[in-house]
Write an enzyme that holds these catalytic residues in place. Structure first.
Site, PDB file in Angstrom:
ATOM      1  CG  ASP A   9      -0.198  -0.103   2.561  1.00 47.08           C
ATOM      2  OD1 ASP A   9       0.942  -0.614   2.599  1.00 47.08           O
ATOM      3  OD2 ASP A   9      -0.754   0.354   3.576  1.00 47.08           O
ATOM      4  CG  HIS A 245       6.866   0.126  10.508  1.00 49.01           C
ATOM      5  ND1 HIS A 245       7.061  -0.397  11.760  1.00 49.01           N
ATOM      6  CD2 HIS A 245       6.361   1.371  10.696  1.00 49.01           C
ATOM      7  CE1 HIS A 245       6.683   0.493  12.672  1.00 49.01           C
ATOM      8  NE2 HIS A 245       6.263   1.569  12.050  1.00 49.01           N
TER       9      HIS A 245
HETATM   10  C1  BDR Z   1       2.601  -0.691   8.616  1.00 48.82           C
HETATM   11  O1  BDR Z   1       1.484   0.181   8.452  1.00 48.82           O
HETATM   12  C2  BDR Z   1       1.705   1.072   7.371  1.00 48.82           C
HETATM   13  O2  BDR Z   1       1.405   2.389   7.735  1.00 48.82           O
HETATM   14  C3  BDR Z   1       3.158   0.967   7.027  1.00 48.82           C
HETATM   15  O3  BDR Z   1       3.344   1.174   5.642  1.00 48.82           O
HETATM   16  C4  BDR Z   1       3.533  -0.419   7.455  1.00 48.82           C
HETATM   17  O4  BDR Z   1       3.312  -1.353   6.426  1.00 48.82           O
HETATM   18  C5  BDR Z   1       3.214  -0.470   9.975  1.00 48.82           C
HETATM   19  O5  BDR Z   1       2.298  -0.797  10.980  1.00 48.82           O
HETATM   20 CA    CA Z   2       2.850  -0.640   4.150  1.00 50.68          CA
END
Ligand code: BDR
Ligand code: CA
Length: 314
Positions: A9, A245
């Site tokens: 995403d 992340h």
């Molecule tokens: C995840 O949530 C999204 O906002 C980031 O892209 C990542 O995949 C972290 O919790």
């Molecule tokens: Ca993500």
């Protein structure tokens, strides 16, 4: 050559993960499939195309638009407060020349079937597309080499609930379907991503040392991090830094030696009334529930991971 499909995403951290994979000469990105989350699936696909054109990998990568809805047909709000209105920190990049294609679920199935036992899926968002692909073609579970996903938390607190992380909780039903399906799966969650930090010093090093062909990438990363640093300051009191992340999930997928993995049967809480809704539950008991074990990356060499990320552009 390692063949991967990236399902994401494309927000600020997804984009950074994409840029790393796009620069790996030993990796072939077979497709990027988009999902809703940080932004719409369509916007995510457009952002992925922008990253491809920014990185110029030297081969064609198709980008497919995926589900705009959760498994049970709900539309959920996008994380604009984290990733900006356009998903990439409101940084303006040229409109991509290529266009996104339909449809991510069919593309996943076709590519997996055409490349049996060869594809690693790196999932950086909700697991909706993969759950829908399993509904249509359950046999793919045994044809995928590995699924590495960013999501969940075991010991760290959650980021959208006391024990829930955004990707898993963002479509808890899909998460449960995928995690229980029997994939050879590795989880990269908040236990290690929240404390793998990209700092202002790392960005300054990148700006100074990026190879000439990567200067535009370095500038883009630096600009997109303004919004991300600001959010992480407001949300977690981080000063001049942010957690990595999705980049860490990508780094571990492509450099498995970075992490040590423990296998436990896992499921997901899908009761909407529960305070634990969307929690990834790992059963660490001696006689655990009888579901597929997932590899949990609970420890990793964080500094080495950040160095690998930055040095690919330098
Ligand atoms: C995840 O949530 C999204 O906002 C980031 O892209 C990542 O995949 C972290 O919790
Ligand atoms: Ca993500």
């Amino acid at each position: 050559m390692k063949k991967i499909i990236i399902d994401c995403d494309t927000g600020i951290d997804d984009a950074l993960a994409l840029l790393y994979a796009l620069k790996r000469k030993d990796v072939r990105i077979m497709a990027i499939t988009s999902t809703f989350g940080n932004c719409s699936a369509l916007q995510s696909a457009i952002n992925s195309l922008k990253m491809i054109e920014l990185a110029n990998p030297g081969y064609f990568i198709p980008v497919y638009v995926g589900s705009e809805y959760t498994y049970d047909g709900k539309k959920t709000p996008y994380s604009t407060f984290v990733h900006g209105d356009n998903g990439i920190g409101d940084v303006l990049l040229p409109q991509p020349q290529n266009e996104p294609q339909q449809n991510a679920v069919d593309a996943l199935i076709d590519i997996i079937k055409e490349n049996p036992y060869e594809i690693t899926i790196v999932a950086l968002g909700r697991l909706t597309n993969i759950a829908l692909a399993l509904d249509k073609a359950p046999e793919i579970v045994h044809l995928v080499k590995q699924l590495v996903f960013m999501g969940g938390t075991i010991y760290h607190c959650g980021n959208v609930g006391p024990l829930s992380e955004a990707n898993i909780a963002g479509d808890a039903i899909s998460s449960k379907i995928v995690l229980e399906a029997g994939f050879n799966a590795i989880q990269v969650g908040l236990d290690i991503t929240q404390s793998t930090l990209l700092t202002r010093n790392d960005l300054d090093y990148l700006l100074k040392n990026a190879r000439s062909e990567n200067k535009a990438i370095a500038n883009y990363i630096n600009q997109s991090m303004v919004k991300y640093f600001q959010f992480n300051h407001e949300a977690s009191n981080m000063i001049d830094c942010c957690p990595l992340h999705d980049p860490l999930a990508m780094l571990i997928a492509l450099n498995p030696q970075l992490a040590s993995i423990s296998y436990y049967p896992c499921t997901v809480e899908t009761n909407p009334e529960s305070i634990c809704y969307g929690m990834l539950v790992a059963d660490t008991r001696e006689n655990p529930i009888q579901v597929n074990p997932i590899g949990l990356a609970l420890r990793c060499d964080k500094r080495k991971a950040v160095d690998l990320l930055i040095s690919i552009f330098c």
